[in-house]
Design a protein around this motif. Structure first.
Motif, short mmCIF file in Angstrom:
data_model
loop_
_atom_site.label_atom_id
_atom_site.label_comp_id
_atom_site.label_asym_id
_atom_site.label_seq_id
_atom_site.Cartn_x
_atom_site.Cartn_y
_atom_site.Cartn_z
N ALA A 286 0.84 -1.21 0.00
CA ALA A 286 0.00 0.00 0.00
C ALA A 286 0.87 1.26 0.00
N LYS A 287 1.94 1.23 0.77
CA LYS A 287 2.81 2.41 0.84
C LYS A 287 3.46 2.69 -0.52
N ASP A 288 3.93 1.63 -1.17
CA ASP A 288 4.49 1.83 -2.52
C ASP A 288 3.44 2.37 -3.48
N LEU A 289 2.24 1.82 -3.44
CA LEU A 289 1.19 2.28 -4.35
C LEU A 289 0.80 3.74 -4.07
N PHE A 290 0.67 4.10 -2.80
CA PHE A 290 0.35 5.50 -2.47
C PHE A 290 1.50 6.43 -2.86
N PHE A 291 2.72 5.98 -2.71
CA PHE A 291 3.88 6.81 -3.07
C PHE A 291 3.92 7.05 -4.58
N ILE A 292 3.63 6.03 -5.36
CA ILE A 292 3.68 6.14 -6.82
C ILE A 292 2.50 6.94 -7.35
N SER B 130 -11.06 -5.56 6.11
CA SER B 130 -10.99 -5.89 7.53
C SER B 130 -10.29 -4.77 8.29
N LYS B 131 -10.49 -4.75 9.59
CA LYS B 131 -9.87 -3.74 10.46
C LYS B 131 -8.35 -3.77 10.33
N CYS B 132 -7.77 -4.95 10.31
CA CYS B 132 -6.31 -5.07 10.24
C CYS B 132 -5.78 -4.59 8.89
N GLN B 133 -6.47 -4.92 7.81
CA GLN B 133 -6.04 -4.45 6.49
C GLN B 133 -6.20 -2.94 6.38
N ARG B 134 -7.32 -2.42 6.91
CA ARG B 134 -7.51 -0.96 6.89
C ARG B 134 -6.40 -0.28 7.69
N ASN B 135 -6.05 -0.87 8.84
CA ASN B 135 -5.00 -0.29 9.66
C ASN B 135 -3.67 -0.27 8.91
N ALA B 136 -3.37 -1.33 8.16
CA ALA B 136 -2.14 -1.36 7.37
C ALA B 136 -2.13 -0.23 6.35
N ALA B 137 -3.25 -0.03 5.67
CA ALA B 137 -3.34 1.04 4.67
C ALA B 137 -3.29 2.41 5.33
N ILE B 138 -3.91 2.54 6.48
CA ILE B 138 -3.91 3.84 7.18
C ILE B 138 -2.50 4.20 7.62
N VAL B 139 -1.76 3.24 8.16
CA VAL B 139 -0.38 3.52 8.59
C VAL B 139 0.46 3.89 7.38
N ALA B 140 0.30 3.18 6.28
CA ALA B 140 1.06 3.49 5.05
C ALA B 140 0.72 4.89 4.56
N ALA B 141 -0.57 5.21 4.52
CA ALA B 141 -0.99 6.53 4.04
C ALA B 141 -0.52 7.63 4.99
N GLU B 142 -0.62 7.38 6.27
CA GLU B 142 -0.19 8.38 7.26
C GLU B 142 1.30 8.71 7.11
N GLU B 143 2.11 7.69 6.88
CA GLU B 143 3.55 7.92 6.75
C GLU B 143 3.89 8.71 5.49
N LEU B 144 2.94 8.80 4.56
CA LEU B 144 3.16 9.58 3.35
C LEU B 144 2.39 10.90 3.35
N GLY B 145 1.69 11.17 4.45
CA GLY B 145 0.96 12.42 4.56
C GLY B 145 -0.47 12.37 4.04
N TYR B 146 -1.05 11.18 3.90
CA TYR B 146 -2.40 11.03 3.37
C TYR B 146 -3.40 10.52 4.40
N LYS B 147 -3.12 10.69 5.67
CA LYS B 147 -3.99 10.12 6.70
C LYS B 147 -5.41 10.68 6.61
N ASP B 148 -5.56 11.98 6.48
CA ASP B 148 -6.90 12.58 6.42
C ASP B 148 -7.69 12.04 5.24
N GLU B 149 -7.03 11.87 4.10
CA GLU B 149 -7.72 11.38 2.91
C GLU B 149 -8.23 9.95 3.09
N ILE B 150 -7.39 9.09 3.65
CA ILE B 150 -7.82 7.69 3.77
C ILE B 150 -8.87 7.53 4.86
N ILE B 151 -8.76 8.27 5.94
CA ILE B 151 -9.79 8.22 6.99
C ILE B 151 -11.12 8.71 6.42
#
Length: 180
Positions: free
Chosen positions: A84-90, A104-125
């Motif tokens: 997810a992080k690579d895809l969001f970065f690209i 699932s909650k765990c998969q969403r959490n993985a995507a949220i952490v990836a997005a947050e580390e790239l500055g997209y937390k608000d968008e994914i939430i």
């Protein structure tokens, strides 16, 4: 997003712990349960009661097997996070990417952490909220849609046997290059 806009990146271990935080707490719980059930099992051996021996041993096995399932699930979610992080970065934030991890909650959490580390937390939430996802939606949606999920290959492959994903970028190095 280019690497000039990349926020500071945590160590991969920190990301691993954040991605699987619910699973790591579950791991601790299953370790404690296994220990408790084993103690009860040993005590039942001294009482010579076949019922209690079988009961406590069954409880122990259930909890002990879950230790390995939780570890495998955590590893699989970390693979989801890296992809997810690579895809969001690209591609930047993209709802189609987020949708891949909405199940699932765990998969969403993985995507949220990836997005947050790239500055997209608000968008994914915001995206997950717009899809009707609530904070208490812990169980994967497919469990309600397919009661026989335990007998499906997709469940085992997607939940516990996700293939190793090697990230295409060294985000910490990219961030440090920007700082220079």
């Amino acid at each position: 997003m280019n690497y000039l806009e990349l926020p500071p990146q945590p160590h991969p271990l920190v990301s691993y712990l954040r991605v699987g935080s619910l699973l790591h707490w579950s791991l601790i719980l299953f370790l404690l349960e296994s220990w408790f059930y084993w103690v009860q099992f040993e005590a039942s051996l001294e009482q010579f009661s076949l019922f209690w021996v079988a009961f406590w041993f069954g409880c122990f096995l259930f909890s002990f097997v879950h230790i390995f399932l939780v570890i495998m699930d955590g590893w699989s979610r970390f693979q989801n996070y890296k992809r997810a992080k690579d895809l969001f970065f690209i591609h930047g934030f993209n709802s189609r990417i987020a949708e891949m991890y909405a199940g699932s909650k765990c998969q969403r959490n993985a995507a949220i952490v990836a997005a947050e580390e790239l500055g997209y937390k608000d968008e994914i939430i915001s995206y997950f909220r717009s899809k009707g996802v609530k904070w208490y939606h812990y169980f994967p949606y497919f469990m309600a849609q397919d009661p026989l999920f335990l007998f499906r290959n997709y469940f085992w492959e997607r939940t516990f046997l996700e293939k190793v994903y090697v990230s295409r970028f060294d985000y910490r190095r990219l961030h440090l290059e920007r700082a220079i």
